[in-house]
Design an enzyme around this catalytic site. Structure first.
Site, PDB file in Angstrom:
ATOM      1  CG  ASP A  50      -0.332  -0.096   2.537  1.00 53.49           C
ATOM      2  OD1 ASP A  50       0.910  -0.158   2.610  1.00 53.49           O
ATOM      3  OD2 ASP A  50      -1.073  -0.116   3.540  1.00 53.49           O
ATOM      4  CB  SER A  51       4.549   1.730  -0.038  1.00 56.95           C
ATOM      5  OG  SER A  51       4.786   0.552  -0.786  1.00 56.95           O
ATOM      6  CE  LYS A 119       2.919  -5.984   3.917  1.00 56.54           C
ATOM      7  NZ  LYS A 119       2.482  -4.936   4.864  1.00 56.54           N
ATOM      8  CD  GLU A 121       0.334  -1.738   8.126  1.00 56.99           C
ATOM      9  OE1 GLU A 121       0.886  -1.324   7.092  1.00 56.99           O
ATOM     10  OE2 GLU A 121      -0.073  -0.976   9.033  1.00 56.99           O
ATOM     11  CD  GLU A 187       7.822  -0.500   7.971  1.00 55.13           C
ATOM     12  OE1 GLU A 187       8.043   0.629   7.492  1.00 55.13           O
ATOM     13  OE2 GLU A 187       6.821  -1.191   7.674  1.00 55.13           O
TER      14      GLU A 187
END
Length: 276
Positions: A50-51, A119, A121, A187
């Site tokens: 999503d970057s 993925k 978070e 991260e």
């Protein structure tokens, strides 16, 4: 074996999981077909992150990324891959409400992009959702530490897990692994914590600013190629300076156009019936 050395064999969540403690796993982001083709030659995993919202769409963070955006870019990346496994991020507000919401979003991503996994978070509170998805046939990559979708809660893009906070993040990673995640992204953590989590959980860790002991590494490809001159995260090694080179190339093109050096005779077409 890596995607590069194992010609013809498509990587999957199962083959990635089996790489725990073996040859390091190579992962980069991609958002377009041409970049996916380049990454596919050397990477085991390609992450449609999503970057993309910040890298390609100019958003200030990842919070404005939508499910439709992720599917659009996932489709593009899938067209460029033949060996690397493709993982697509579930964007903010598409899965946090509960397992059923997450399943609807993940099922759509899998069906419409051909992704091998999604993925998401979050730590231990997301473990029930991970288990719900995995038991229904959707492989999941976890993500703990600095989770960009929670940037407002975390107070910015700061290093996470220093001091006693490391115990909580380690517990988060364990919970995701035990819930069935096939790998976990770590991260922006102290290297010692990255190693501790890697040693403690049974699935591969994929580090981004979490030290060399992780089972694999991921970077945003635009960062490692140097496409953004002003953005230099500490955890990124630049392997090229494409932003600088592209700026120089565009300037040279503009100069040639203004001086009428381009196009030249070799770039044109002759009249019908003449040779050219």
């Amino acid at each position: 074996m890596s995607a590069q050395s194992e010609t013809g064999r498509r990587q999957t969540p199962s083959t990635i999981r089996a790489r725990k403690g073996a040859e390091p796993i190579v992962c980069l982001t991609a958002y377009t077909t041409p970049v996916a083709r380049i990454a596919d030659q050397s990477c085991d995993l390609v992450l449609v992150g999503d970057s993309v919202g910040m890298v390609l769409h100019g958003l200030p963070d990842t919070l404005g990324v939508t499910l439709d955006m992720m599917i659009l870019h996932g489709r593009a990346v899938a067209r460029g891959l033949s060996r690397a496994a493709m993982v697509v991020d579930l964007p903010f507000a598409s899965y946090e409400a509960g397992p059923q919401q997450a399943f609807a979003a993940a099922a759509r991503v899998m069906a419409e992009t051909g992704a091998q996994a999604v993925k998401l978070e979050g730590g231990a509170h997301m473990a029930p959702t991970v288990e719900f998805l995995v038991t229904r046939g959707i492989p999941v990559m976890g993500h703990v530490g600095l989770t960009p979708q929670a940037v407002n809660t975390l107070g910015g893009y700061r290093v996470q897990g220093r001091g006693a906070a490391g115990d909580r993040i380690a517990a988060d990673a364990r919970a995701l692994a035990e819930a069935g995640a096939f790998s976990v992204v770590l991260e922006k953590l102290p290297a010692s914590l990255g190693q501790r989590i890697t040693d403690e959980i049974a699935v591969p860790t994929i580090g981004i600013g979490a030290g060399a002991a992780c089972d694999g590494q991921v970077l945003v490809i635009d960062d490692m190629l140097g496409l953004f001159a002003e953005f230099r995260p500490k955890f990124v090694r630049r392997y090229a300076e494409l932003g600088r080179d592209a700026t120089a190339a565009v300037a040279a093109y503009a100069e040639d156009v203004r001086a009428r050096r381009f196009p030249g005779p070799e770039h044109g077409f002759a009249d019908e019936g003449t040779q050219a």
